[in-house]
Every structure is written in structure tokens, then in C-alpha cells.
Design a protein around this motif. Structure first.
Motif, PDB file in Angstrom:
ATOM      1  N   UNK A 106      -2.124 -16.544  -1.391  1.00 28.86           N
ATOM      2  CA  UNK A 106      -1.173 -15.898  -2.292  1.00 28.86           C
ATOM      3  C   UNK A 106      -1.011 -14.428  -1.955  1.00 28.86           C
ATOM      4  N   UNK A 107       0.181 -13.941  -2.082  1.00 30.68           N
ATOM      5  CA  UNK A 107       0.441 -12.520  -1.879  1.00 30.68           C
ATOM      6  C   UNK A 107       0.206 -11.780  -3.175  1.00 30.68           C
ATOM      7  N   UNK A 108       0.624 -10.548  -3.247  1.00 24.53           N
ATOM      8  CA  UNK A 108       0.447  -9.772  -4.481  1.00 24.53           C
ATOM      9  C   UNK A 108       1.227 -10.374  -5.633  1.00 24.53           C
ATOM     10  N   UNK A 109       0.740 -10.162  -6.843  1.00 24.65           N
ATOM     11  CA  UNK A 109       1.372 -10.716  -8.033  1.00 24.65           C
ATOM     12  C   UNK A 109       2.631  -9.927  -8.368  1.00 24.65           C
ATOM     13  N   UNK A 110       3.717 -10.242  -7.638  1.00 19.97           N
ATOM     14  CA  UNK A 110       4.963  -9.472  -7.796  1.00 19.97           C
ATOM     15  C   UNK A 110       5.587  -9.691  -9.164  1.00 19.97           C
ATOM     16  N   UNK A 111       5.408 -10.873  -9.736  1.00 22.29           N
ATOM     17  CA  UNK A 111       5.982 -11.113 -11.064  1.00 22.29           C
ATOM     18  C   UNK A 111       5.336 -10.223 -12.099  1.00 22.29           C
TER      19      UNK A 111
END
Length: 311
Positions: A106-111
Motif C-alpha cells: 500500500x502507498x500513503x493513505x491519500x484518502x
């Protein structure tokens, strides 16, 4: 050794790699006993065409039958490092940042970051709105300061003039409908009056001139604010305000709040107010030009509001 004589041996005899060629082998050339000159070295030099297949050696040009397993079966000659004691484990280690059960990481929690940014912007907007509302309230508070209000200050815009008040409303009147005295009269040549037909009271700049407002329907006794719309020719004026036969102790201020240039009645239209006390039922309000007044002014409209207005 004489010139042109090559010595007892030929160059191929001196060639350290002569054993790699057929004519060298025919002359008895032999490979070194150790790899690269080191006895017992595992990196042993082999002749061209010589290769080991499953422990068997084949000379150049010969074929060796492989004893390996069928396609898709493990080769008995190969053993993976993990089969030896102390060999490396075969368990695949997850990549850093990958989730449980495999799959891409997973990438950064953009949401979450987006929601946080929107919340910050909303908080800033709400803060600005609250600050602006507080600023407006502060301005209103400044215009309604505590203490005794000064008489005859600039007031709010006037409503349409009317000689009779509707039920539940305080009376309003055009100045031209009031009782005029002395040399006061009416005119409409100066534009900008809000009274019906643009007609206003003029010729007030004479001692004895007056306009009297007779009221008959004041709902209750108490404090009221008298608003007056008037015009001056670029200079301050004043008059005497009398309520129910009692003149006030200081002049009713008719200043040049519009900052009109000298002599310009049209640009001099403005408004003012004064705090008065009325009785329930009939009352009389009079504006007059007395000896101590500077009365060069035209009158447009008058109306009442309950309570006193602070300066």
C-alpha cells in the motif's frame, strides 16, 4: 645463439597453451597440474571440447549420453543449497510495506490526507466567517455606544413620507404636509428630495420660520427618536426643537454631513436625528428658526422610532 637461429625449441614448445591445440597435443604438450598455476585449485583448465557431464568426461567431438531425469523432473545431479545442512531457508520473505497475504504494497493513505486537508480548509473558512461577523457586531456596538446620546446626529436613510401611520407603526410625514409658519414655504426646484413630488419646505432661513408636526396617535409615553431629512448649501445649520411647548436647551444640529460644496443644495441632502420624550396620545413637535440659530436649510421628511438612538 647466432642470428636467425631460434634455439633448440620451436615457439609452440614455449606456448603455455599449446596443449589446447591438436598439433600441440601431438608434440606431447600437457596442461598444467593446477588451476592457474596453483596445485589443487578447483578451477582446473580443460582442453577445448572437454566438458564434464554428470561426472563423465568426453573428448572433443564425442557425445556423452546424459543420465538426467525426464523433462520436468528434478535433476539428480543438482541439489539446492537449502538441502544441505545449514542451507538458506526457502520461505519467501515479504517485501517491506506489503500487506499480509501477498499482493502489492500500500502507498500513503491519500484518502486520509485529503480528508484532513478539506477539514483544515473548512476550519479556516469558518474562522474567517466568524471573525467577519464579530467585526460587524463590533461596528454596530461602536455606533450604539452607551451613555447619553448626542442630539441631532447623522441618521439612517429615511422611509417614504406619509402624514398618517398604519396600525402598529409610528407616524411619518413629508415636511410639506406639516403646519408651516413665518416665511417658510414649499418648492421643488432642488432635485433629490424624497417627499412626494420632490416637494420640500424652504425659506426657513428667517427668524420666525417654523414647521409644526401635530401627532395624535402615539401608542405610549416614553423615549423616541425623531429623524429628519434635510438639505444645506455646503455649510452647517441648526434650528430650535420644541416638544409639547418645551424648547430643548441646545440647538437641533443640521450639519453638512454630505460634505456638499458651498452653495450646492442638491448635493447637500442628508439626515439627522434627535432624542425626545413623548406622551401617550397627542403630541406636538416644532422646528423653528430663532435669533440664535443658523437656519439656511430645506426640509424633506420626518419620522419617529421607539427608544433613543445612541450617537
Amino acid at each position: 645463439m647466432s642470428p636467425g637461429e631460434n634455439g633448440p625449441s620451436t615457439p609452440e614448445d614455449d606456448d603455455p597453451f599449446g596443449y589446447l591445440y591438436a598439433d600441440g597435443q601431438a608434440r606431447g604438450a600437457q596442461p598444467p597440474s593446477g588451476g592457474y598455476g596453483y596445485p589443487g585449485s578447483v578451477n582446473r583448465v580443460r582442453a577445448v571440447g572437454e566438458r564434464t557431464y554428470g561426472g563423465q568426461q568426453a573428448q572433443y567431438g564425442q557425445t556423452v549420453q546424459q543420465q538426467g531425469a525426464a523433462y520436468g523432473q528434478p535433476n539428480a545431479a543438482y541439489q539446492a543449497p537449502e538441502t544441505f545442512p545449514g542451507g538458506a531457508p526457502t520461505t519467501q520473505q515479504p517485501m517491506p510495506g506489503s500487506g499480509g497475504g501477498g499482493g502489492r504494497g500500500r502507498g500513503p493513505n491519500t484518502k486520509g490526507l485529503l480528508i484532513g486537508a478539506v477539514a483544515v480548509v473548512a476550519a479556516v473558512v469558518v474562522g474567517i466567517g466568524v471573525a467577519m461577523m464579530n467585526g460587524d457586531d463590533d461596528k454596530k456596538t461602536d455606533n450604539q455606544a452607551s451613555g447619553a446620546p448626542a442630539q441631532s446626529q447623522k441618521a439612517s436613510p429615511t422611509p417614504s413620507g406619509s402624514s398618517s401611520a398604519a396600525s402598529g407603526e409610528l407616524p411619518k410625514a413629508d415636511a410639506k404636509t406639516l403646519t408651516l409658519g413665518g416665511g417658510a414655504g414649499t418648492a421643488s426646484d432642488v432635485k433629490g428630495a424624497k417627499a412626494d413630488g420632490g416637494t420640500y419646505v424652504t425659506n426657513f432661513n428667517q427668524v420666525g420660520s417654523s414647521l409644526t408636526w401635530n401627532l395624535s396617535d402615539i401608542p405610549k409615553a416614553g423615549k423616541y427618536t425623531l429623524h429628519v431629512t434635510y438639505g444645506v448649501p455646503g455649510k452647517d445649520a441648526n434650528a430650535t426643537l420644541t416638544v409639547n411647548g418645551t424648547p430643548q436647551t441646545r440647538p437641533f444640529n443640521l450639519a453638512n454631513f454630505a460634505h456638499a460644496p458651498a452653495g450646492d443644495y442638491q448635493k447637500g441632502w442628508t439626515n439627522t436625528f434627535g432624542n425626545i420624550i413623548l406622551n401617550k396620545g397627542p403630541n406636538t413637535i416644532k422646528l423653528s428658526c430663532e435669533q440664535s440659530n443658523q437656519c439656511d436649510a430645506n426640509f424633506d421628511q420626518l419620522w419617529l422610532e421607539p427608544g433613543w438612538k445612541n450617537s
